[in-house]
Design a protein around this motif. Sequence first.
Motif, short mmCIF file in Angstrom:
data_model
loop_
_atom_site.label_atom_id
_atom_site.label_comp_id
_atom_site.label_asym_id
_atom_site.label_seq_id
_atom_site.Cartn_x
_atom_site.Cartn_y
_atom_site.Cartn_z
N SER A 6 52.49 -25.11 7.85
CA SER A 6 53.83 -25.44 7.38
C SER A 6 54.26 -24.57 6.21
O SER A 6 53.43 -23.94 5.54
CB SER A 6 53.89 -26.92 6.97
N ASP A 7 55.55 -24.58 5.96
CA ASP A 7 56.15 -23.85 4.85
C ASP A 7 55.98 -24.69 3.58
O ASP A 7 56.81 -25.55 3.27
CB ASP A 7 57.63 -23.60 5.17
N LEU A 8 54.90 -24.42 2.86
CA LEU A 8 54.57 -25.25 1.69
C LEU A 8 55.49 -24.99 0.51
O LEU A 8 55.75 -25.89 -0.30
CB LEU A 8 53.11 -25.01 1.30
N ALA A 9 56.00 -23.75 0.39
CA ALA A 9 56.91 -23.45 -0.71
C ALA A 9 58.20 -24.26 -0.57
O ALA A 9 58.71 -24.84 -1.54
CB ALA A 9 57.22 -21.95 -0.74
N SER A 10 58.74 -24.30 0.64
CA SER A 10 59.96 -25.09 0.87
C SER A 10 59.67 -26.58 0.69
O SER A 10 60.50 -27.33 0.17
CB SER A 10 60.50 -24.84 2.28
N MET A 11 58.49 -27.02 1.11
CA MET A 11 58.12 -28.42 0.94
C MET A 11 58.14 -28.81 -0.54
O MET A 11 58.67 -29.86 -0.91
CB MET A 11 56.74 -28.69 1.54
N LYS A 12 57.58 -27.95 -1.36
CA LYS A 12 57.53 -28.23 -2.81
C LYS A 12 58.93 -28.30 -3.40
O LYS A 12 59.25 -29.20 -4.20
CB LYS A 12 56.70 -27.15 -3.50
N TYR A 13 59.79 -27.36 -3.03
CA TYR A 13 61.17 -27.32 -3.54
C TYR A 13 61.91 -28.60 -3.15
O TYR A 13 62.57 -29.25 -3.98
CB TYR A 13 61.89 -26.10 -2.99
N LEU A 14 61.82 -28.97 -1.88
CA LEU A 14 62.57 -30.12 -1.38
C LEU A 14 61.99 -31.44 -1.88
O LEU A 14 62.72 -32.42 -2.09
CB LEU A 14 62.61 -30.09 0.15
N GLU A 15 60.69 -31.49 -2.11
CA GLU A 15 60.07 -32.69 -2.67
C GLU A 15 60.63 -32.96 -4.06
O GLU A 15 60.90 -34.11 -4.42
CB GLU A 15 58.55 -32.47 -2.73
N ALA A 16 60.82 -31.89 -4.83
CA ALA A 16 61.39 -32.06 -6.18
C ALA A 16 62.87 -32.43 -6.11
O ALA A 16 63.35 -33.30 -6.84
CB ALA A 16 61.20 -30.77 -6.98
N LEU A 17 63.60 -31.78 -5.20
CA LEU A 17 65.04 -32.02 -5.09
C LEU A 17 65.34 -33.46 -4.69
O LEU A 17 66.26 -34.09 -5.23
CB LEU A 17 65.64 -31.04 -4.07
N PHE A 18 64.57 -34.01 -3.77
CA PHE A 18 64.83 -35.35 -3.26
C PHE A 18 63.87 -36.39 -3.85
O PHE A 18 63.71 -37.48 -3.28
CB PHE A 18 64.74 -35.36 -1.73
N ALA A 19 63.27 -36.06 -5.00
CA ALA A 19 62.31 -36.98 -5.64
C ALA A 19 62.88 -38.39 -5.84
O ALA A 19 62.17 -39.38 -5.60
CB ALA A 19 61.84 -36.39 -6.97
N PRO A 20 64.16 -38.55 -6.26
CA PRO A 20 64.66 -39.92 -6.44
C PRO A 20 64.62 -40.76 -5.17
O PRO A 20 64.49 -41.97 -5.23
CB PRO A 20 66.11 -39.70 -6.92
N HIS A 21 64.72 -40.10 -4.01
CA HIS A 21 64.74 -40.83 -2.74
C HIS A 21 63.35 -40.93 -2.12
O HIS A 21 63.14 -41.70 -1.19
CB HIS A 21 65.72 -40.18 -1.78
N LEU A 22 62.41 -40.16 -2.64
CA LEU A 22 61.02 -40.28 -2.20
C LEU A 22 60.29 -41.36 -3.00
O LEU A 22 59.25 -41.86 -2.58
CB LEU A 22 60.31 -38.94 -2.32
N GLU A 23 60.81 -41.65 -4.19
CA GLU A 23 60.29 -42.75 -5.03
C GLU A 23 58.78 -42.66 -5.22
O GLU A 23 58.04 -43.63 -5.04
CB GLU A 23 60.67 -44.10 -4.40
N GLY A 24 58.33 -41.46 -5.59
CA GLY A 24 56.92 -41.27 -5.87
C GLY A 24 56.08 -40.92 -4.66
O GLY A 24 54.89 -40.60 -4.80
N GLU A 25 56.64 -40.98 -3.47
CA GLU A 25 55.91 -40.61 -2.26
C GLU A 25 56.04 -39.11 -2.02
O GLU A 25 56.72 -38.40 -2.75
CB GLU A 25 56.44 -41.41 -1.06
N ARG A 26 55.40 -38.61 -0.97
CA ARG A 26 55.36 -37.16 -0.75
C ARG A 26 55.83 -36.80 0.66
O ARG A 26 55.98 -37.67 1.53
CB ARG A 26 53.94 -36.65 -0.95
N LEU A 27 56.08 -35.52 0.85
CA LEU A 27 56.43 -35.00 2.17
C LEU A 27 55.17 -34.62 2.92
O LEU A 27 54.14 -34.28 2.32
CB LEU A 27 57.36 -33.79 2.04
N LEU A 28 55.27 -34.63 4.24
CA LEU A 28 54.16 -34.27 5.11
C LEU A 28 54.59 -33.13 6.02
O LEU A 28 55.66 -33.20 6.63
CB LEU A 28 53.74 -35.48 5.97
N GLY A 29 53.78 -32.11 6.12
CA GLY A 29 54.09 -30.99 6.99
C GLY A 29 53.41 -31.11 8.34
O GLY A 29 52.34 -31.71 8.46
N ASN A 30 54.03 -30.55 9.36
CA ASN A 30 53.44 -30.51 10.70
C ASN A 30 54.11 -29.36 11.43
O ASN A 30 55.11 -29.54 12.12
CB ASN A 30 53.65 -31.83 11.43
#
Length: 648
Positions: free
Chosen positions: A226-250
């Motif tokens: 997976s594109d881990l760089a994009s995952m990191k960027y988007l995890e930070a951008l949508f952090a309020p809606h992830l509420e401490g959870e994380r994204l998963l790549g596949n």
Amino acid sequence: MKIRIVGGGPAGLYFAQLVKRADPAHEVTVLERNPPDASFGFGVVFSEGTMRSFAERDPQTAHAVAQAAVHWDAIEVWHRGKRLRSVGHGFAAISRQRLLQILQQGAQSVGVDLRFRWDVTDVAQLGDYDLLVGADGANSLVRQSVTREFGFREEVGSAKFIWFGSTKRYDSFRFVFVENEHGVFAVHAYPFDDRTSTFLVETDEKSWRAAGLHRSVDEVRAPGRSDLASMKYLEALFAPHLEGERLLGNNSKWLSFRTVRNATWHDGNVVLLGDAAHTAHFSVGSGTTMAMEDASALNQALQDSAEIEGSLEAYEERRRPAVERIQEAAAPSLLWWERYRSHMRMEPEPFIFHFLTRTPRVTLRKLNERDPGLIGELRSWWHQKNAQAGDSEQAGSFSPLSTPLTLGRLTLPNRSAFAATADDDAMRGQLVDHARAGTGLLLTAPLPVAGRPDNTEAWRHLTTEVHATSVAKIGATFALPAVLPPKPAEQRALVDAYRQAAVRAGAARFDALRLVFPSAERASALLELFDAARAAWPTENTVVIAELPLVTQGRLVEEMVYLTMAKELKAHGCDLLALSVEEDAPEAVVGEGGWRLLLISERVRREIRLPTMLVGGTMGEAQANTAVLSGRADVCSVGALPAPSRPG
């Protein structure tokens, strides 16, 4: 029969199970290049309506899917920090991997030969067969390998999207729209099991590049990584809606959606299913549904006829209309997602309505049936925007079309219009009937420019009758010629004729002047006539309407041509732009529900800041109310007489 199926996704597995169950004597083999436990992607969504149909056709498989699925009925939209929730929709989602397990087990239980890690690179590897089924996706090898072309074509969208999962488990569809220093980004999220959600992010190319996310496309990664760089960027951008959870790549990577079409889905004893034959944008959630319905239809066609080629023809004849309807419904949704940047300045209430009605199949009336509470919020916003004191309408009868509209110095009692088509006495009857029924703006059929000596008096009788019997406003219509006469003297005479016609219409106490252009593509050449009439028209409590046809010689006018002319007309004093279409304009040109017309009308309103009116077509009151409330039009002509409306 000896049946070979290339592709072990939902289409191939489901067809294999159905056809083998129908006749155990068939030799059915499925060839899949991935291992049985591999699954790219996360959740698969079905509407509750699809689940009910599924249960009617195949209760056994449907029950297994329903038991493993997550069910919900709400759509939640976050925009500009505010959440709005719409209920009454009905969805079910299941892990794609779990769905494949159910279908694999079903196929194996009836004796289908499932061969995994079998990478077909040439159909010649398959040996002899009675029927070859290409269920191998949008890049179908089967489709590419047969000798005759299927008439394949594809359209690649401009938006960029990437699929992730999330350990944040949502309880409904959640759509989140955010804007940062790089641009606009949006999430489609939904649960698919007890612990996990799909988390798809979509953006436009400008934002994607500004954020540097395009750099990862050229990086060399192992297959499935997976594109881990994009995952990191988007995890930070949508952090309020992830509420401490994380994204998963596949195998998560940036893509552009490809709409696949084929002129035919079969050739001899070769047939296509699912994405190999057609695709529809994921925002309408129909990809897996279409694949499994293809499988069911193909199986039924084979049971109905012992002759293969006739069966394949019957399969396509049955399925193609339904698939094309879904693709047509998906087209405006795809375009909405490609252009949602232009809607980001909307307030939350109209934004969610605009989003939910991005395909014409969803109207204000349908949403009110599903969720009166949401419509109550929209009603409050609408009345506040239009400075109406309270809600004078009963619950369930909210009608933006009945709201007054001020154009310059003229106030229409409501936003419904009627354009007459008959002449003389028949026209008078049409207009008076609509005035008494409550139509807000009446427009005559084209009146003679040169006219009879007494036409001013006849026109005055008409306007007097309309004004005496209703609060409606009435406009005089003059059609502009297709071309100007070649001689300068004739041109000057024609300019003077339109000037005099406007003077007579003003003297007859018309409230509006409507000038109908024969074509949007040649309209600039006629601006001198428009200017002459505009200059002679009284400005007090009146408006000037320019009408441009949207269809020329059977094709839709290009958006930029229309927008350019709209801008010119506004500069020349147009108060209201009427976008017209013939009643019998083909749906293939204007789009299902006229969505291409609505798109251009909205762009004129938003980009040119010019109010619009939709004339002609087959728009009913439900569609007109939806167009007005969503900000796609200001005034609409409706097919039937509207209910009487109150002034003010």
